[in-house]
Design an enzyme around this catalytic site. Structure first.
Site, PDB file in Angstrom:
ATOM      1  N   GLU A  97       0.839  -1.214   0.000  1.00 50.62           N
ATOM      2  CA  GLU A  97       0.000   0.000   0.000  1.00 50.62           C
ATOM      3  C   GLU A  97       0.870   1.258   0.000  1.00 50.62           C
ATOM      4  OE1 GLU A  97      -2.998  -0.105  -0.583  1.00 50.62           O
ATOM      5  OE2 GLU A  97      -3.738  -2.051   0.076  1.00 50.62           O
ATOM      6  N   ASN A 155       1.228   3.886  -3.098  1.00 53.78           N
ATOM      7  CA  ASN A 155       0.874   5.300  -2.908  1.00 53.78           C
ATOM      8  C   ASN A 155       1.997   6.227  -3.360  1.00 53.78           C
ATOM      9  OD1 ASN A 155      -1.654   4.770  -1.963  1.00 53.78           O
ATOM     10  ND2 ASN A 155      -1.194   5.155   0.195  1.00 53.78           N
ATOM     11  N   ARG A 187      -9.128   3.764  -7.746  1.00 55.17           N
ATOM     12  CA  ARG A 187      -8.552   3.566  -6.419  1.00 55.17           C
ATOM     13  C   ARG A 187      -9.722   3.373  -5.452  1.00 55.17           C
ATOM     14  NH1 ARG A 187      -4.478   1.473  -7.189  1.00 55.17           N
ATOM     15  NH2 ARG A 187      -4.174   1.593  -4.948  1.00 55.17           N
TER      16      ARG A 187
HETATM   17  N1  ADP Z   1       2.777   9.030  -0.854  1.00 48.94           N
HETATM   18  C1  ADP Z   1       1.728   9.845  -1.095  1.00 48.94           C
HETATM   19  N2  ADP Z   1       1.910  11.010  -1.766  1.00 48.94           N
HETATM   20  C2  ADP Z   1       0.868  11.840  -2.018  1.00 48.94           C
HETATM   21  N3  ADP Z   1      -0.403  11.576  -1.663  1.00 48.94           N
HETATM   22  C3  ADP Z   1      -0.661  10.441  -0.995  1.00 48.94           C
HETATM   23  C4  ADP Z   1       0.388   9.504  -0.682  1.00 48.94           C
HETATM   24  N4  ADP Z   1      -0.165   8.480   0.006  1.00 48.94           N
HETATM   25  C5  ADP Z   1      -1.477   8.749   0.098  1.00 48.94           C
HETATM   26  N5  ADP Z   1      -1.798   9.920  -0.502  1.00 48.94           N
HETATM   27  C6  ADP Z   1      -3.142  10.550  -0.556  1.00 48.94           C
HETATM   28  O1  ADP Z   1      -3.998   9.891   0.356  1.00 48.94           O
HETATM   29  C7  ADP Z   1      -5.149   9.379  -0.317  1.00 48.94           C
HETATM   30  C8  ADP Z   1      -5.632   8.099   0.337  1.00 48.94           C
HETATM   31  O2  ADP Z   1      -4.677   7.054   0.154  1.00 48.94           O
HETATM   32  P1  ADP Z   1      -5.185   5.547   0.197  1.00 48.94           P
HETATM   33  O3  ADP Z   1      -5.948   5.336   1.446  1.00 48.94           O
HETATM   34  O4  ADP Z   1      -4.009   4.669  -0.043  1.00 48.94           O
HETATM   35  O5  ADP Z   1      -6.223   5.457  -1.013  1.00 48.94           O
HETATM   36  P2  ADP Z   1      -5.982   5.343  -2.594  1.00 48.94           P
HETATM   37  O6  ADP Z   1      -4.536   4.986  -2.834  1.00 48.94           O
HETATM   38  O7  ADP Z   1      -6.895   4.255  -3.009  1.00 48.94           O
HETATM   39  O8  ADP Z   1      -6.336   6.673  -3.165  1.00 48.94           O
HETATM   40  C9  ADP Z   1      -4.724   9.235  -1.759  1.00 48.94           C
HETATM   41  O9  ADP Z   1      -5.810   9.261  -2.644  1.00 48.94           O
HETATM   42  C10 ADP Z   1      -3.785  10.436  -1.930  1.00 48.94           C
HETATM   43  O10 ADP Z   1      -4.528  11.603  -2.168  1.00 48.94           O
HETATM   44 MG    MG Z   2      -3.421   3.667  -1.820  1.00 43.88          MG
END
Ligand code: ADP
Ligand code: MG
Lengths: 114, 153
Positions: B55, B59, B113
Site C-alpha cells: 500500500e 501510494n 482507487r
Molecule cells: N505518498 C503519497 N503522496 C501523495 N499523496 C498520498 C500519498 N499516500 C497517500 N496519498 C493521498 O492519500 C489518499 C488516500 O490514500 P489511500 O488510502 O491509499 O487510497 P488510494 O490509494 O486508493 O487513493 C490518496 O488518494 C492520496 O490523495
Molecule cells: Mg493507496
C-alpha cells in the site's frame, strides 16, 4: 498474472491467478472489460482461487467491475476467496456490496437467479 | 567476535531504493517479507506486513510521483521483536492528512482507487506515522510487532 476466461450459461467467468496489486490490476481491468464487450455477457463471476496476495488495488478492481457490470444491468459475484484475503475483504466492506460464494457453481447460480 | 542470535537481530537493517515503476511493488513487499523472516512470523503476520508495504509503495508511485519517474526509498530495521518499515518519496506530498486517512477517501477515483490503502495499513500494523510536506514528499513509517517481548519480571 495468469487469467482464465470462460463463458458458462451466458455468464463470464474469470479465474484470476497470481498477485493482485496495482501493477497487475492495470492490465487486468482492460482484459476483463474487453471480454465483457466481446462475449456480450451481462453477468460476471470472479474466482479468486489462484490469488495468494491482494491489496487495495484489488478492491478497486472489484468495485470498478461491479460498477461497469451494474451499469449494463448485469450482476456479479465472487468466489473461492482464500483465508489469506479474508481480512482485507472484511475491512473493505465488500461483503455488503458484492455477494461472495464458496465455489464457482454457487456464484454462477447467484448471478443467473438475480 | 561472537554474537548470540538475538543481539545481531536487534541491529539488523536493510535499505532499498528503486524507481517509481509499478513492477517494483512486488519487489518491495517480497524484500520486506524476506527480511522479516528472521523474526519467524506467522503466515498471517507476513501477509499483513506485505500488504501494508504494498500500500505504502503503491501510494508513493501513484500519488507521490503521479506516475512520473522518481525514487522510492525503503528502509527496514528489526528492533527486538518488531519490524520497522519506512517508505519515502520526494513527490507531491499530502496537503490534508486527516482527509487522506478517511476510509474510502481517494484523490484519484478515475484510476479506480478504493481509498482503503491507509485504512488497511492502520489495521495491519501496530503503529503508523505519516509525515508529509506538500511539494516535498511523504514519509510513511510503520511498526509491526512479530514476537511480543516476554513480560519482564
Ligand atoms: N505518498 C503519497 N503522496 C501523495 N499523496 C498520498 C500519498 N499516500 C497517500 N496519498 C493521498 O492519500 C489518499 C488516500 O490514500 P489511500 O488510502 O491509499 O487510497 P488510494 O490509494 O486508493 O487513493 C490518496 O488518494 C492520496 O490523495
Ligand atoms: Mg493507496
Amino acid at each position: 498474472m495468469a487469467i482464465e476466461r470462460d463463458v458458462v450459461g451466458g455468464v463470464l467467468v474469470v479465474r484470476l491467478g497470481g498477485e493482485l496489486d496495482h501493477h497487475a490490476v492495470e492490465t487486468l481491468r482492460d482484459e476483463i472489460e474487453q471480454s465483457l464487450e466481446e462475449t456480450r455477457c451481462r453477468g460476471l463471476v470472479l474466482s479468486f482461487q489462484g490469488i495468494d496476495f491482494m491489496d487495495s488495488s484489488g478492491l478497486g478492481l472489484i468495485l470498478g467491475r461491479y460498477r461497469s457490470v451494474s451499469a449494463r444491468g448485469g450482476k456479479m459475484a465472487l468466489c473461492k476467496v482464500n483465508p489469506n484475503l479474508r481480512k482485507i475483504f472484511e475491512l473493505s466492506g465488500i461483503y455488503k456490496i458484492v455477494p461472495v460464494l464458496d465455489d464457482e457453481l454457487s456464484a454462477l447460480r447467484m448471478v443467473k437467479e438475480a | 567476535m561472537e554474537y548470540v542470535g538475538h543481539s545481531v537481530l536487534q541491529k539488523n537493517y536493510m535499505y532499498l531504493s528503486f524507481p517509481s515503476r509499478s513492477e517494483n511493488e512486488s519487489l518491495a513487499r517480497v524484500a520486506v517479507a524476506a527480511f522479516a523472516t528472521a523474526l519467524d512470523p506467522t503466515l498471517e503476520q507476513l501477509t499483513e506486513l506485505k500488504t501494508a508495504v504494498s500500500e505504502a509503495v503503491t501510494n508513493a508511485i501513484i500519488h507521490g510521483y503521479e506516475g512520473q519517474e522518481g525514487e522510492v526509498r525503503l528502509r527496514c530495521a528489526i528492533e527486538g521483536g518488531a519490524v520497522e518499515v519506512v517508505v519515502e518519496d520526494d513527490g507531491v506530498g499530502i496537503a490534508d492528512l486527516e482527509q487522506a486517512r478517511q476510509p474510502m477517501y481517494t484523490s484519484r477515483p478515475e484510476l479506480e482507487r478504493s481509498g482503503m490503502g491507509l485504512t488497511i495499513m492502520e489495521n495491519f500494523v501496530d503503529a503508523l506515522w505519516i509525515d508529509s510536506v506538500p511539494g516535498q514528499g511523504t514519509c510513511v513509517r510503520m511498526r509491526k510487532v512479530i514476537q511480543p517481548d516476554p513480560v519482564s519480571q
